[in-house]
Design a protein around this motif. Structure first.
Motif, PDB file in Angstrom:
ATOM      1  N   GLN A 192       9.936  -0.050  -0.120  1.00  0.00           N
ATOM      2  CA  GLN A 192       8.675  -0.541   0.099  1.00  0.00           C
ATOM      3  C   GLN A 192       7.783  -0.177   1.354  1.00  0.00           C
ATOM      4  O   GLN A 192       6.506  -0.093   1.374  1.00  0.00           O
ATOM      5  N   PHE A 193       8.580   0.020   2.322  1.00  0.00           N
ATOM      6  CA  PHE A 193       7.979   0.306   3.554  1.00  0.00           C
ATOM      7  C   PHE A 193       7.451   1.781   3.497  1.00  0.00           C
ATOM      8  O   PHE A 193       6.491   2.293   4.045  1.00  0.00           O
ATOM      9  N   ILE A 194       8.216   2.632   2.898  1.00  0.00           N
ATOM     10  CA  ILE A 194       7.869   4.147   2.635  1.00  0.00           C
ATOM     11  C   ILE A 194       6.596   4.276   1.854  1.00  0.00           C
ATOM     12  O   ILE A 194       5.886   5.255   2.319  1.00  0.00           O
ATOM     13  N   SER A 195       6.512   3.318   0.884  1.00  0.00           N
ATOM     14  CA  SER A 195       5.364   3.708  -0.282  1.00  0.00           C
ATOM     15  C   SER A 195       3.923   3.210   0.399  1.00  0.00           C
ATOM     16  O   SER A 195       3.849   2.115   1.075  1.00  0.00           O
ATOM     17  N   GLU A 196       2.889   4.203   0.043  1.00  0.00           N
ATOM     18  CA  GLU A 196       1.723   3.903   0.450  1.00  0.00           C
ATOM     19  C   GLU A 196       1.021   2.775  -0.405  1.00  0.00           C
ATOM     20  O   GLU A 196       0.184   2.004  -0.234  1.00  0.00           O
ATOM     21  N   HIS A 197       1.852   2.477  -1.564  1.00  0.00           N
ATOM     22  CA  HIS A 197       1.341   1.549  -2.478  1.00  0.00           C
ATOM     23  C   HIS A 197       1.966  -0.128  -2.130  1.00  0.00           C
ATOM     24  O   HIS A 197       1.024  -0.990  -2.469  1.00  0.00           O
ATOM     25  N   SER A 198       2.886  -0.082  -1.553  1.00  0.00           N
ATOM     26  CA  SER A 198       3.415  -1.391  -1.017  1.00  0.00           C
ATOM     27  C   SER A 198       3.355  -1.740   0.588  1.00  0.00           C
ATOM     28  O   SER A 198       3.697  -2.953   0.776  1.00  0.00           O
ATOM     29  N   ASN A 199       3.063  -0.746   1.151  1.00  0.00           N
ATOM     30  CA  ASN A 199       3.037  -1.042   2.610  1.00  0.00           C
ATOM     31  C   ASN A 199       1.536  -0.762   3.111  1.00  0.00           C
ATOM     32  O   ASN A 199       1.055   0.346   3.056  1.00  0.00           O
ATOM     33  N   GLN A 200       1.073  -1.995   3.611  1.00  0.00           N
ATOM     34  CA  GLN A 200      -0.408  -1.952   3.995  1.00  0.00           C
ATOM     35  C   GLN A 200      -0.545  -2.304   5.194  1.00  0.00           C
ATOM     36  O   GLN A 200      -1.574  -3.094   5.582  1.00  0.00           O
ATOM     37  N   ARG A 201       0.432  -2.487   6.120  1.00  0.00           N
ATOM     38  CA  ARG A 201       0.614  -2.796   7.360  1.00  0.00           C
ATOM     39  C   ARG A 201      -0.104  -2.307   8.486  1.00  0.00           C
ATOM     40  O   ARG A 201      -0.757  -0.951   8.173  1.00  0.00           O
ATOM     41  N   THR A 202      -0.605  -3.031   9.472  1.00  0.00           N
ATOM     42  CA  THR A 202      -1.421  -2.283  10.288  1.00  0.00           C
ATOM     43  C   THR A 202      -0.752  -2.301  12.005  1.00  0.00           C
ATOM     44  O   THR A 202      -1.461  -1.802  12.800  1.00  0.00           O
ATOM     45  N   ASP A 203       0.497  -2.487  11.794  1.00  0.00           N
ATOM     46  CA  ASP A 203       1.124  -2.475  12.985  1.00  0.00           C
ATOM     47  C   ASP A 203       1.941  -1.060  13.076  1.00  0.00           C
ATOM     48  O   ASP A 203       1.488  -0.151  12.322  1.00  0.00           O
ATOM     49  N   GLU A 204       2.847  -0.864  13.949  1.00  0.00           N
ATOM     50  CA  GLU A 204       3.661   0.305  14.121  1.00  0.00           C
ATOM     51  C   GLU A 204       4.505   0.945  12.903  1.00  0.00           C
ATOM     52  O   GLU A 204       5.003   1.942  12.653  1.00  0.00           O
ATOM     53  N   TYR A 205       4.649  -0.288  11.989  1.00  0.00           N
ATOM     54  CA  TYR A 205       5.386   0.097  10.605  1.00  0.00           C
ATOM     55  C   TYR A 205       4.453   0.352   9.531  1.00  0.00           C
ATOM     56  O   TYR A 205       5.165   0.815   8.428  1.00  0.00           O
ATOM     57  N   GLY A 206       3.170   0.468   9.543  1.00  0.00           N
ATOM     58  CA  GLY A 206       2.347   0.935   8.447  1.00  0.00           C
ATOM     59  C   GLY A 206       1.303   2.162   8.765  1.00  0.00           C
ATOM     60  O   GLY A 206       1.224   2.467  10.192  1.00  0.00           O
ATOM     61  N   GLY A 207       0.425   2.165   7.722  1.00  0.00           N
ATOM     62  CA  GLY A 207      -0.547   3.309   8.209  1.00  0.00           C
ATOM     63  C   GLY A 207      -0.035   4.790   7.616  1.00  0.00           C
ATOM     64  O   GLY A 207       0.226   4.854   6.307  1.00  0.00           O
ATOM     65  N   ASN A 208      -0.005   5.907   8.504  1.00  0.00           N
ATOM     66  CA  ASN A 208       0.236   7.012   8.180  1.00  0.00           C
ATOM     67  C   ASN A 208       1.893   7.126   7.774  1.00  0.00           C
ATOM     68  O   ASN A 208       2.611   6.202   7.947  1.00  0.00           O
ATOM     69  N   LEU A 209       2.145   8.334   7.275  1.00  0.00           N
ATOM     70  CA  LEU A 209       3.370   8.569   6.916  1.00  0.00           C
ATOM     71  C   LEU A 209       4.593   8.191   7.833  1.00  0.00           C
ATOM     72  O   LEU A 209       5.528   7.640   7.683  1.00  0.00           O
ATOM     73  N   LYS A 210       4.383   8.826   8.999  1.00  0.00           N
ATOM     74  CA  LYS A 210       5.467   8.678  10.205  1.00  0.00           C
ATOM     75  C   LYS A 210       5.655   7.351  10.481  1.00  0.00           C
ATOM     76  O   LYS A 210       6.594   6.807  10.586  1.00  0.00           O
ATOM     77  N   ASN A 211       4.493   6.418  10.427  1.00  0.00           N
ATOM     78  CA  ASN A 211       4.776   4.981  10.542  1.00  0.00           C
ATOM     79  C   ASN A 211       5.336   4.295   9.399  1.00  0.00           C
ATOM     80  O   ASN A 211       6.362   3.477   9.539  1.00  0.00           O
ATOM     81  N   ARG A 212       5.159   4.828   8.372  1.00  0.00           N
ATOM     82  CA  ARG A 212       5.664   4.223   7.050  1.00  0.00           C
ATOM     83  C   ARG A 212       7.157   4.643   7.042  1.00  0.00           C
ATOM     84  O   ARG A 212       8.020   3.710   6.257  1.00  0.00           O
ATOM     85  N   LEU A 213       7.547   5.630   7.707  1.00  0.00           N
ATOM     86  CA  LEU A 213       9.096   6.036   7.677  1.00  0.00           C
ATOM     87  C   LEU A 213       9.886   5.354   8.956  1.00  0.00           C
ATOM     88  O   LEU A 213      11.147   5.649   9.045  1.00  0.00           O
ATOM     89  N   ARG A 214       9.131   4.548   9.859  1.00  0.00           N
ATOM     90  CA  ARG A 214       9.678   4.248  11.144  1.00  0.00           C
ATOM     91  C   ARG A 214      10.941   3.247  10.638  1.00  0.00           C
ATOM     92  O   ARG A 214      11.923   3.198  11.171  1.00  0.00           O
TER      93      ARG A 214
END
Length: 374
Positions: A192-214
């Protein structure tokens, strides 16, 4: 096709595996209640299948909020650790190698399974669609239900979850496991953190792929510090086509799945992870992973590569011969055939799976499948 290569030895981290046939993680919902505790019946089931070169437990929740299905086992309480010792002792007595799969379902849960009937937790407050959870409607009776609306985790809670994964890994070692696998597939929390569909966070854990992979990077690093990177595996389930059957994967088909998962695999390579497990779509007529992706996996990951998902001995041998994979999970066949490696080695016929006893129940359809009598 001669499948003798499936019975060659191979290495996985510090372990020498007697063959390349794997018992992959398979949810069976047989833990003891209350407390979601592994038990003697589960020890018998895993010991029966220790002819596998390598074994991974069913998904095992790392904390109470991580549960999405009734009667699945946990690995966060002292009683659960003691229960799993029965399993690891039984498997080791048969010469098996077994890892615990560390699992958190995130939003794929129901308030009835959550502490104090609270909302499930997730990267973002977006409900899981086209998927069911399995809840207890009365003692010993379960039914399918829609997942509940989740709430978004705070940044501080995300960091706490990283430490919960590390503690679950410590518990797994205390329980006697040889290592752990992180469940990062099938639309559960790390996915869910990796996916652009389920992760719409605006902190360091969301946004671009690098952040979604954090979150993945931090969990891998924390768990590797506990168990050693060579005793750590990670499971992904990349899906390249969206079909009516992708409900199995909760619809998390990325805009560019190859770019997403190759970058995720590079995270594992940099961390020195021992093996990568790729769960392929396993419904009838499901598309195979593209050869270009399999090649990209091999090019970007130097550890052991495992594939699973409706594999036959012939398909596994082909992927092995092509140089794309090293070890192979056989799910449903291993459920119904505790002696599966010997059946494959000798081309003996296979028992059929009893679909009615897959989840929950007794030894029926679990530990009572017969071995082959030649």
């Amino acid at each position: 096709m001669n499948n003798s290569n499936l019975f060659s030895q191979t290495t996985l981290g510090p372990f020498t595996l007697k063959n390349r046939i794997v018992l992959p993680p398979l949810t069976r919902s047989r833990s003891s209640q209350p407390g979601d505790i592994a038990n003697d019946l589960m020890a018998e089931y895993y010991a029966q299948r220790s002819g596998a070169g390598f074994m991974v437990t069913e998904g095992t929740q790392i904390e109470p909020r991580g549960q999405g299905y009734a009667w699945t086992p946990g690995i966060y309480s002292p009683a659960q650790i003691e229960g799993w010792k029965k399993v690891t002792s039984a498997v080791h007595a048969k010469g098996g190698v077994i890892f615990a799969q560390l699992w958190h379902v995130g939003r794929v849960s129901h308030t009835s399974l959550q502490p104090n009937a609270e909302a499930p937790v997730a990267p973002s407050a977006i409900a899981a669609k086209a998927v069911s959870v399995f809840i207890e409607t009365e003692p010993g009776v379960g039914a399918l239900a829609e997942p509940s609306q989740p709430r978004a985790l705070t940044t501080a809670e995300v960091k706490q979850l990283v430490q919960l994964y590390a503690q679950a890994a410590r518990n797994a070692l205390e329980a006697g496991f040889d290592g752990v696998e992180l469940h990062c597939a099938n639309g559960y929390l790390i996915n869910q953190f990796i996916s652009e569909h389920s992760n719409q966070r605006t902190d360091e854990y969301g946004g671009n792929l690098k952040n979604r992979l954090r979150f993945l990077r931090e969990v891998v690093a924390a768990v590797a510090e506990v168990v050693g990177p060579d005793r750590l595996g990670v499971r992904f389930a990349p899906l390249f086509e969206s079909t009516k059957e992708d409900r199995v994967y909760l619809g998390l088909v990325e805009t560019d799945p190859q770019a997403t998962y190759v970058e995720a695999i590079r995270v594992l390579e940099r961390a020195g992870v021992g093996y990568l497990s790729l769960a392929e779509a396993d419904w009838d007529l499901a598309p195979e992973l593209p050869s270009s992706f399999r090649q990209a996996v091999r090019d970007n990951f130097s550890g052991t590569i495992m594939y699973a998902g409706k594999y036959s001995a012939e398909k596994a041998t082909r992927v092995l011969t092509d140089g794309f994979g090293d070890i192979f999970g056989f799910g449903r066949p291993f459920i119904a055939n505790p002696d599966l490696p010997e059946r494959l080695r000798n081309n003996w016929p296979l028992n059929d799976v009893d679909a009615d006893t897959m989840y929950g129940g007794t030894d029926k359809g679990y530990s009572d499948y017969p071995v082959y009598q030649p």
